[in-house]
Design an enzyme around this catalytic site. Structure first.
Site, PDB file in Angstrom:
ATOM      1  N   SER A   5       5.060   5.557   8.731  1.00 37.09           N
ATOM      2  CA  SER A   5       6.051   6.063   9.608  1.00 37.09           C
ATOM      3  C   SER A   5       6.953   4.383  10.000  1.00 37.09           C
ATOM      4  O   SER A   5       5.837   3.601  10.547  1.00 37.09           O
ATOM      5  CB  SER A   5       5.604   6.685  10.366  1.00 37.09           C
ATOM      6  OG  SER A   5       4.618   5.461  11.652  1.00 37.09           O
ATOM      7  N   TYR A   6       7.838   4.541  10.100  1.00 35.25           N
ATOM      8  CA  TYR A   6       8.966   3.570  10.543  1.00 35.25           C
ATOM      9  C   TYR A   6       9.399   2.480   9.757  1.00 35.25           C
ATOM     10  O   TYR A   6       9.771   1.150   9.968  1.00 35.25           O
ATOM     11  CB  TYR A   6       8.632   3.472  12.083  1.00 35.25           C
ATOM     12  CG  TYR A   6       8.966   3.921  12.937  1.00 35.25           C
ATOM     13  CD1 TYR A   6      10.846   4.097  13.221  1.00 35.25           C
ATOM     14  CD2 TYR A   6       8.300   5.042  13.274  1.00 35.25           C
ATOM     15  CE1 TYR A   6      10.528   5.592  13.929  1.00 35.25           C
ATOM     16  CE2 TYR A   6       8.142   6.112  14.026  1.00 35.25           C
ATOM     17  CZ  TYR A   6       9.530   6.347  14.893  1.00 35.25           C
ATOM     18  OH  TYR A   6      10.043   7.156  15.229  1.00 35.25           O
ATOM     19  N   GLY A   7       7.806   2.265   8.068  1.00 38.78           N
ATOM     20  CA  GLY A   7       7.823   0.814   7.374  1.00 38.78           C
ATOM     21  C   GLY A   7       7.026   0.804   6.332  1.00 38.78           C
ATOM     22  O   GLY A   7       6.261   2.058   6.013  1.00 38.78           O
TER      23      GLY A   7
ATOM     24  N   LEU B  55       0.762  -0.737  -0.306  1.00 38.06           N
ATOM     25  CA  LEU B  55      -0.234   0.198   0.165  1.00 38.06           C
ATOM     26  C   LEU B  55       1.417   1.480  -0.540  1.00 38.06           C
ATOM     27  O   LEU B  55       0.529   2.090  -0.560  1.00 38.06           O
ATOM     28  CB  LEU B  55      -0.565  -0.636   1.349  1.00 38.06           C
ATOM     29  CG  LEU B  55      -1.619  -1.190   0.677  1.00 38.06           C
ATOM     30  CD1 LEU B  55      -2.859  -0.894   2.740  1.00 38.06           C
ATOM     31  CD2 LEU B  55      -2.391  -1.285  -0.166  1.00 38.06           C
ATOM     32  N   GLY B  56       1.815   1.281   0.168  1.00 37.49           N
ATOM     33  CA  GLY B  56       3.082   1.955   1.089  1.00 37.49           C
ATOM     34  C   GLY B  56       3.202   2.666   2.462  1.00 37.49           C
ATOM     35  O   GLY B  56       3.855   1.670   2.113  1.00 37.49           O
TER      36      GLY B  56
ATOM     37  N   ASP C 231      -0.161  14.085  16.125  1.00 35.85           N
ATOM     38  CA  ASP C 231      -0.085  14.166  14.623  1.00 35.85           C
ATOM     39  C   ASP C 231      -1.522  13.577  13.233  1.00 35.85           C
ATOM     40  O   ASP C 231      -1.322  13.602  12.523  1.00 35.85           O
ATOM     41  CB  ASP C 231       0.651  13.505  14.146  1.00 35.85           C
ATOM     42  CG  ASP C 231       1.746  13.672  12.322  1.00 35.85           C
ATOM     43  OD1 ASP C 231       1.311  15.307  12.237  1.00 35.85           O
ATOM     44  OD2 ASP C 231       2.557  12.949  12.124  1.00 35.85           O
TER      45      ASP C 231
END
Length: 487
Positions: A40-42, A36-37, A149
């Protein structure tokens, strides 16, 4: 067979992975369908749970990443049980990756939908999204958790139109002994004044970000998006609260809702519980009003994918013909000349957690929607180095990236005339800028352009100085913790 399986409804609802499933290899429990894309971090993948047939999202995180932050994200998701927060099902270790299994939201993020449709949301649509988002924030804040966030890219929609909070990579936990946090973290344009000023903040920092997100959904981008984010960092705490570009386009209820969110004093800012009683939110319509825009966005994405696949097939045919032509005495060079084949990918590198992107969309855009083609694109999602790095605010990472781009772009160019002399860089005594009157307009413009890199360099030097003082303290704390564990 896979397509038929996907069309069938889940045999039963997956609530949490049982112990038997967690002891198996993840490939035995899930079929990974597609990437999928990046989050954050992976990397984030779409997968199907074999036993129930339910679609899930799996974030694969390299073990070399900052495990402390990843464990914190898992811990926060694990403690949450709300229909307005993305669910956590379980985790696996596979080779050098940690697999985090989460709820899948098929419609993607609100910012994805805006970009795919090339259209902002109506007031009714915004009210419905905000109502679910506020319920998620009310739940988090009741649990003494700060998301930190909030933006359109971290509000995901399932195909029914239910909004859910996602991406807890920078979320924080408030304890009884820590009434306020002092960490600068988040995305520059959405950050509350007290977060930027590092004077301590609590859960209502998310409410400021929600007000900015409301403007983002209405206008396509947050306030200050047209200026350099470094300037925005200084303007947000000093300027009056931002408003709509054209207030006359919006109802009094919507305008007042945003005004209640964007109160500079945290003590006077409304809470999520209070805002759920606001007339703009209380009059929100059901999630069914979001289905049309979700279907429209998914149709656009499907058409783009089909178009891209046709281009790939056409390129394959052309390359096949070239191979036949080259089968004589001419030998084809292998190397840089192979660049005509396009990779069949529908996801950008800058996607957020569980957010599907089309590769014709601006890459690394994060969540900031830009309506004009010539404006800069920002976001929180940045590729992280595989090696461990000291923690730093995400907006500083953005500045460092921009500084590198500026250095690359300016490589080989001469320094502007009046800036060659080092004395011109000194700050004038007593604010005496009389010498600027003798400069040409061109020289003044060059100096103005040069100020941003200077400012970023000074900020980086301050950050490094702070880190050099902070790291020994962190090392000492870690050493004491290890000694306590040994006992």
């Amino acid at each position: 067979m896979e397509t038929v399986q996907l069309r069938n409804p889940p045999r039963r609802q997956l609530k949490k992975l049982d112990e038997d499933s967690l002891t198996k290899q993840p490939e035995e429990v899930f079929d990974v369908l597609e990437k999928l894309g990046e989050g954050s971090y992976g990397s984030v993948y779409k997968a199907i749970h074999k036993e129930t047939g339910q679609i899930v999202a799996i974030k694969q995180v390299p073990v070399e990443s900052d495990l402390q932050e990843i464990i914190k994200e898992i811990s926060i998701m694990q403690q949450c049980d709300s229909p307005h927060v993305v669910k956590y099902y379980g985790s696996y270790f596979k080779n050098t990756d940690l697999w985090i299994v989460m709820e899948y939201c098929g419609a993607g993020s609100v910012s994805d939908i805006i970009r795919l449709r090339n259209k902002t949301l109506t007031e009714d649509e915004i009210a419905t999204v905000l109502q679910s988002t506020l319920k998620g924030l009310e739940y988090l804040h009741f649990m003494r958790k700060i998301h930190r966030d909030i933006k359109a890219g971290n509000i995901l929609l399932n195909t029914e139109g239910h909004a859910k909070l996602a991406d807890f990579g920078v979320a924080g936990q408030l304890t009884d002994t820590m009434a306020k946090r002092n960490t600068v973290i988040g995305t520059p344009f959405w950050m509350a004044p007290e977060v930027i000023q590092e004077i301590g903040y609590n859960c209502v920092a998310d409410i400021w970000s929600l007000g900015i997100t409301a403007i983002e959904m209405a206008e396509g981008k947050p306030p200050y998006a047209d200026i350099h984010p470094m300037r925005a960092i200084f303007m947000i705490p000093t300027n009056p609260p931002p408003t709509f570009r054209k207030p006359e386009l919006w109802s009094d209820n919507f305008t007042d809702f945003v005004k209640q969110c964007l109160v500079k004093s945290p003590e006077q800012r409304a809470t999520a519980t209070q805002l759920l009683q606001h007339p703009f939110v209380k009059s929100a319509k059901g999630v069914s009003i979001l289905r049309d825009l979700i279907n429209e966005a998914m149709d656009v994405k499907l058409k783009r994918q089909e178009s891209q696949q046709r281009e790939v097939d056409q390129d394959d045919e052309e390359n096949s013909e070239e191979d036949e032509m080259d089968s004589g005495t001419m030998v084809r060079a292998v190397g840089d000349e192979m660049g005509t084949v396009r990779v069949a990918s529908t996801m950008t590198d800058g996607a957020n957690t569980m957010i599907e992107h089309d590769d014709t969309l601006p890459s690394q855009l994060g969540t900031m929607v830009i309506n004009t083609e010539d404006e800069e694109e920002e976001g929180t999602m940045k590729r992280r180095d595989e090696t461990m790095q000291p923690a730093k605010p995400s907006f500083l990472e953005y500045f460092e990236q921009k500084e590198k781009e500026n250095q690359i772009n300016s490589f080989g160019k001469s320094v502007p005339g009046p800036l060659k002399n080092s004395s011109d860089w000194k700050i004038p005594q007593d604010g005496d800028y009389e010498f600027l009157k003798s400069w040409t307009v061109e020289d003044l413009q060059k100096r103005l352009l040069a100020l941003d890199p200077m400012m970023e360099q000074e900020i980086e030097e301050i950050r490094q100085k702070y880190q050099s003082k902070r790291q020994p303290i962190l090392d000492a704390i870690e050493a004491k913790k290890r000694r306590q564990q040994n006992f």
